[in-house]
Design an enzyme around this catalytic site. Structure first.
Site, PDB file in Angstrom:
ATOM      1  N   ASP A   2       1.004  -1.161   0.023  1.00  0.00           N
ATOM      2  CA  ASP A   2       0.007  -0.119  -0.242  1.00  0.00           C
ATOM      3  C   ASP A   2       1.201   0.924  -0.064  1.00  0.00           C
ATOM      4  OD1 ASP A   2       1.457  -0.423   2.595  1.00  0.00           O
ATOM      5  OD2 ASP A   2      -1.493   0.283   3.588  1.00  0.00           O
ATOM      6  N   SER A   3       2.106   0.563  -0.292  1.00  0.00           N
ATOM      7  CA  SER A   3       3.364   1.934  -0.505  1.00  0.00           C
ATOM      8  C   SER A   3       2.433   2.754  -1.617  1.00  0.00           C
ATOM      9  CB  SER A   3       4.214   1.511   0.094  1.00  0.00           C
ATOM     10  OG  SER A   3       5.095   0.570  -1.022  1.00  0.00           O
ATOM     11  N   ASP A   6      -1.225  -6.051  -0.446  1.00  0.00           N
ATOM     12  CA  ASP A   6      -0.675  -5.485   0.516  1.00  0.00           C
ATOM     13  C   ASP A   6      -2.385  -5.144   1.466  1.00  0.00           C
ATOM     14  OD1 ASP A   6      -0.248  -5.118   3.124  1.00  0.00           O
ATOM     15  OD2 ASP A   6       1.347  -2.602   2.589  1.00  0.00           O
ATOM     16  N   GLU A  14      -1.172  -5.043   8.380  1.00  0.00           N
ATOM     17  CA  GLU A  14      -0.638  -5.263   9.181  1.00  0.00           C
ATOM     18  C   GLU A  14      -1.085  -4.761  10.200  1.00  0.00           C
ATOM     19  OE1 GLU A  14       0.356  -0.877   9.192  1.00  0.00           O
ATOM     20  OE2 GLU A  14       1.096  -1.074   7.405  1.00  0.00           O
ATOM     21  N   GLU A  20       9.205  -4.283  10.269  1.00  0.00           N
ATOM     22  CA  GLU A  20      10.083  -3.129   9.678  1.00  0.00           C
ATOM     23  C   GLU A  20      10.512  -2.195  10.882  1.00  0.00           C
ATOM     24  OE1 GLU A  20       7.434  -0.888   7.452  1.00  0.00           O
ATOM     25  OE2 GLU A  20       7.748   0.603   6.747  1.00  0.00           O
TER      26      GLU A  20
END
Ligand code: KIV
Length: 270
Positions: free
Chosen positions: A42-43, A81, A113, A180
């Site tokens: 989703d970056s 994502d 996430e 991360e």
């Protein structure tokens, strides 16, 4: 293509490689290099769509970008994502939303996430046949809660929470875990504790694999986080090629004879 079980059970010493991609041509280049996994992160929100966080990214956008990557990639495992608020609010919707990334977009797995709220969901998804990659440490969808894209797991309490959540997600059936922006000694302990592979980004060399945003890795981004190594100068190459194009058009050198075609019968049509 490696399967999720091959990734999960990989025992050889060669680190697992993963890069992001958001479109078919980039996916094809990344895939040709032989990476194990492509992450449709989703970056895409920051990297491709001009947002300053991942929060505005929608599930429809993720379905569209993931489909493009699936069309461009032949061998790598494609992980999609799950964007902000597509899981967590409602159990049924969370499952449906993750399912779309496999059913409509053709992803092989989803990345979520993770937190306390995703342990049970991970178990349900895995039971339903949706492989889950967990993600702990800096989780950018929490940027407002965290107060920025800052290092995580830097105190013993925070580090223990990451280790505990990692273990719970492994127990829930996650096949791999992204870590991360956490200290390398924490990543080493998580990697040592878990049977599933850890994939690090800003988490040091002890992880079982590494992931980077492709634009950062090839030198296309105008800014990179401190843990990124840039392996090329694609931005410089693009700038120089675009300058050359503008100059060639302005100087009347492009298009030349060889770029044009002429039809004799179109002479004197008036
Ligand atoms: O969205 C993304 O690209 C990611 C990676 C940086 C792990 O989550």
């Amino acid at each position: 293509m490696p399967t999720v079980t091959e990734i999960r059970d990989r025992t050889d010493d060669t680190p697992i490689t993963m890069l992001t991609a958001y479109d078919a041509p980039t996916a094809s280049i990344v895939d040709d290099s032989g990476v194990d996994m492509i992450l449709v992160g989703d970056s895409v929100g920051n990297v491709m769509l001009g947002h300053d966080s991942t929060l505005p990214v929608t599930l429809d956008q993720m379905v569209s970008h993931t489909s493009a990557v699936v069309r461009g990639a032949e061998d790598a495992l494609v992980v999609a994502d799950v964007p902000f608020l597509s899981v967590g609010a409602d159990e049924g919707d969370s499952i449906e939303n993750c399912g779309r990334l496999l059913k409509e977009a053709g992803a092989d797995a989803v990345k979520i996430e993770s937190g306390d709220h995703t342990v049970k969901l991970t178990e349900q998804l895995v039971q339903l046949g949706i492989p889950v990659m967990a993600h702990l440490g800096l989780t950018p969808q929490q940027v407002n809660q965290l107060g920025g894209h800052t290092r995580q797991g830097t105190t013993p309490e925070a580090a223990r929470e990451i280790l505990d959540l990692a273990t719970e997600h492994q127990r829930a059936g996650a096949f791999a875990l992204v870590l991360e922006h956490v200290p390398s000694n924490l990543a080493a302990q998580v990697t040592e504790t878990l049977d599933i592979p850890t994939i690090g980004i800003g988490a040091g060399p002890a992880c079982d694999g590494q992931v980077l945003v492709v634009n950062d890795a090839v030198g296309l981004s105008d800014w990179t986080p401190p843990f990124v190594e840039t392996f090329g100068d694609v931005r410089g190459e693009m700038e120089s090629a675009i300058d050359d194009y503008v100059t060639a058009v302005e100087d009347g050198e492009y298009p030349a004879e060889e770029h044009s075609h002429h039809e004799d019968e179109l002479e004197d049509i008036y």
